[in-house]
Design an enzyme around this catalytic site. Structure first.
Site, mmCIF file in Angstrom:
data_model
loop_
_atom_site.group_PDB
_atom_site.id
_atom_site.type_symbol
_atom_site.label_atom_id
_atom_site.label_comp_id
_atom_site.label_asym_id
_atom_site.label_seq_id
_atom_site.Cartn_x
_atom_site.Cartn_y
_atom_site.Cartn_z
ATOM 1 N N LYS A 56 0.819 -1.215 0.000
ATOM 2 C CA LYS A 56 0.000 0.000 0.000
ATOM 3 C C LYS A 56 0.861 1.277 0.000
ATOM 4 O O LYS A 56 2.072 1.222 0.252
ATOM 5 C CB LYS A 56 -0.950 -0.043 1.202
ATOM 6 C CG LYS A 56 -1.972 -1.189 1.115
ATOM 7 C CD LYS A 56 -2.987 -1.127 2.261
ATOM 8 C CE LYS A 56 -4.017 -2.249 2.155
ATOM 9 N NZ LYS A 56 -5.065 -2.157 3.201
ATOM 10 N N TYR B 64 -12.461 -1.339 -4.035
ATOM 11 C CA TYR B 64 -12.998 -1.533 -2.685
ATOM 12 C C TYR B 64 -14.525 -1.359 -2.626
ATOM 13 O O TYR B 64 -15.072 -1.096 -1.550
ATOM 14 C CB TYR B 64 -12.310 -0.592 -1.696
ATOM 15 C CG TYR B 64 -10.936 -1.075 -1.254
ATOM 16 C CD1 TYR B 64 -10.799 -2.205 -0.440
ATOM 17 C CD2 TYR B 64 -9.778 -0.416 -1.649
ATOM 18 C CE1 TYR B 64 -9.551 -2.651 -0.028
ATOM 19 C CE2 TYR B 64 -8.513 -0.863 -1.232
ATOM 20 C CZ TYR B 64 -8.416 -1.989 -0.421
ATOM 21 O OH TYR B 64 -7.184 -2.436 -0.011
ATOM 22 N N ASN C 232 -2.145 0.208 6.703
ATOM 23 C CA ASN C 232 -1.660 -1.076 7.214
ATOM 24 C C ASN C 232 -0.783 -1.864 6.240
ATOM 25 O O ASN C 232 -0.754 -3.087 6.281
ATOM 26 C CB ASN C 232 -2.827 -1.909 7.758
ATOM 27 C CG ASN C 232 -3.844 -2.245 6.713
ATOM 28 O OD1 ASN C 232 -3.678 -1.885 5.549
ATOM 29 N ND2 ASN C 232 -4.894 -2.943 7.090
ATOM 30 N N HIS D 100 -2.237 -5.442 1.451
ATOM 31 C CA HIS D 100 -3.545 -6.070 1.260
ATOM 32 C C HIS D 100 -3.314 -7.542 0.962
ATOM 33 O O HIS D 100 -2.339 -7.893 0.301
ATOM 34 C CB HIS D 100 -4.265 -5.425 0.065
ATOM 35 C CG HIS D 100 -5.414 -6.249 -0.465
ATOM 36 N ND1 HIS D 100 -6.641 -6.249 0.138
ATOM 37 C CD2 HIS D 100 -5.492 -7.118 -1.499
ATOM 38 C CE1 HIS D 100 -7.444 -7.085 -0.539
ATOM 39 N NE2 HIS D 100 -6.766 -7.619 -1.524
ATOM 40 N N GLU E 268 -9.560 -9.973 -8.020
ATOM 41 C CA GLU E 268 -8.616 -8.875 -7.761
ATOM 42 C C GLU E 268 -7.394 -8.956 -8.680
ATOM 43 O O GLU E 268 -6.922 -7.935 -9.185
ATOM 44 C CB GLU E 268 -8.211 -8.907 -6.285
ATOM 45 C CG GLU E 268 -9.373 -8.546 -5.368
ATOM 46 C CD GLU E 268 -9.117 -8.791 -3.886
ATOM 47 O OE1 GLU E 268 -10.039 -8.534 -3.092
ATOM 48 O OE2 GLU E 268 -8.002 -9.234 -3.524
HETATM 49 P P1 ATP Z 1 -7.240 -5.904 3.167
HETATM 50 O O1 ATP Z 1 -8.531 -6.156 2.436
HETATM 51 O O2 ATP Z 1 -6.608 -4.559 2.836
HETATM 52 O O3 ATP Z 1 -6.265 -7.032 3.051
HETATM 53 P P2 ATP Z 1 -8.444 -6.796 5.593
HETATM 54 O O4 ATP Z 1 -9.050 -7.864 4.747
HETATM 55 O O5 ATP Z 1 -7.569 -7.215 6.730
HETATM 56 O O6 ATP Z 1 -7.570 -5.808 4.716
HETATM 57 P P3 ATP Z 1 -10.944 -5.394 5.431
HETATM 58 O O7 ATP Z 1 -12.013 -5.556 6.430
HETATM 59 O O8 ATP Z 1 -11.079 -6.047 4.091
HETATM 60 O O9 ATP Z 1 -9.567 -5.818 6.124
HETATM 61 O O10 ATP Z 1 -10.721 -3.834 5.241
HETATM 62 C C1 ATP Z 1 -10.084 -3.349 4.062
HETATM 63 C C2 ATP Z 1 -9.156 -2.224 4.429
HETATM 64 O O11 ATP Z 1 -9.939 -1.121 4.905
HETATM 65 C C3 ATP Z 1 -8.200 -2.512 5.576
HETATM 66 O O12 ATP Z 1 -7.021 -3.141 5.186
HETATM 67 C C4 ATP Z 1 -7.896 -1.121 6.086
HETATM 68 O O13 ATP Z 1 -6.921 -0.486 5.269
HETATM 69 C C5 ATP Z 1 -9.226 -0.419 5.904
HETATM 70 N N1 ATP Z 1 -10.010 -0.435 7.141
HETATM 71 C C6 ATP Z 1 -10.657 -1.479 7.674
HETATM 72 N N2 ATP Z 1 -11.256 -1.151 8.837
HETATM 73 C C7 ATP Z 1 -10.956 0.153 9.026
HETATM 74 C C8 ATP Z 1 -11.268 1.111 10.044
HETATM 75 N N3 ATP Z 1 -12.016 0.773 11.092
HETATM 76 N N4 ATP Z 1 -10.782 2.363 9.898
HETATM 77 C C9 ATP Z 1 -10.025 2.719 8.841
HETATM 78 N N5 ATP Z 1 -9.705 1.869 7.842
HETATM 79 C C10 ATP Z 1 -10.152 0.610 7.947
HETATM 80 MG MG MG Z 2 -10.089 -7.467 2.967
#
Ligand code: ATP
Ligand code: MG
Length: 138
Positions: free
Chosen positions: A10, A50, A113, A116, A127
């Protein structure tokens, strides 16, 4: 069980110069890179990627962040790729991520974070195809 998953390094990790270190961890964990490119997503493209989160309160923040700078997108191959890669990256919130995981080492917050990882075989395919044509998947 699938043997492919999709990842993005990211914009926060790109800005901090962590791309190489993260790719090194990915290879060291036994994943083979079968597609890779650096891309700066437009807001529209980040929003499309997203779209599944469009109703979540953090959607605007997420789209703004993911279009804030270049990312590295890649397709990774390994037995049990989706599950094993989620283990390697750790919990969404780095505060909850296990020691030694990519997010524990490189993520600053739940929003920024570092990486992804696809959450299912079906989404890994969707994706990967979002970023790479058939000719770009090896
Ligand atoms: P990713 O899809 O990026 O691998 P993930 O599957 O662990 O992450 P998801 O629930 O799919 O988590 O959320 C997608 C992304 O949205 C997260 O990686 C994070 O960057 C962002 N995100 C999720 N929850 C929050 C939150 N509470 N506040 C801000 N950003 C968030
Ligand atoms: Mg995710």
């Amino acid at each position: 069980m699938s043997n492919r998953t999709f990842t993005m390094i990211k914009p926060d990790a790109t800005r901090k110069g962590n791309t190489g270190a993260i790719l090194q961890m990915i290879n060291a964990a036994g994943f083979r890179i079968v597609a890779m490119k650096m891309v700066h997503l437009s807001e529209a493209k980040a929003g499309e990627f997203y779209a599944v989160h469009a109703q979540r309160p953090f959607y605007g923040e997420l789209v703004g962040f993911m279009s804030s700078g270049p990312i590295t997108a890649a397709i990774l191959e390994k037995d049990n790729a989706v599950e094993d890669f989620r283990k390697l990256i750790g919990s969404t919130n780095p505060a909850d991520a296990a020691e030694g995981t990519i997010r524990k080492l490189f993520a600053a917050s739940i929003g920024e974070n570092a990486v992804h990882g696809s959450d299912s075989d079906e989404n890994a395919k969707i994706e990967g195809d979002f970023f790479f044509s058939k000719l770009e998947q090896f």
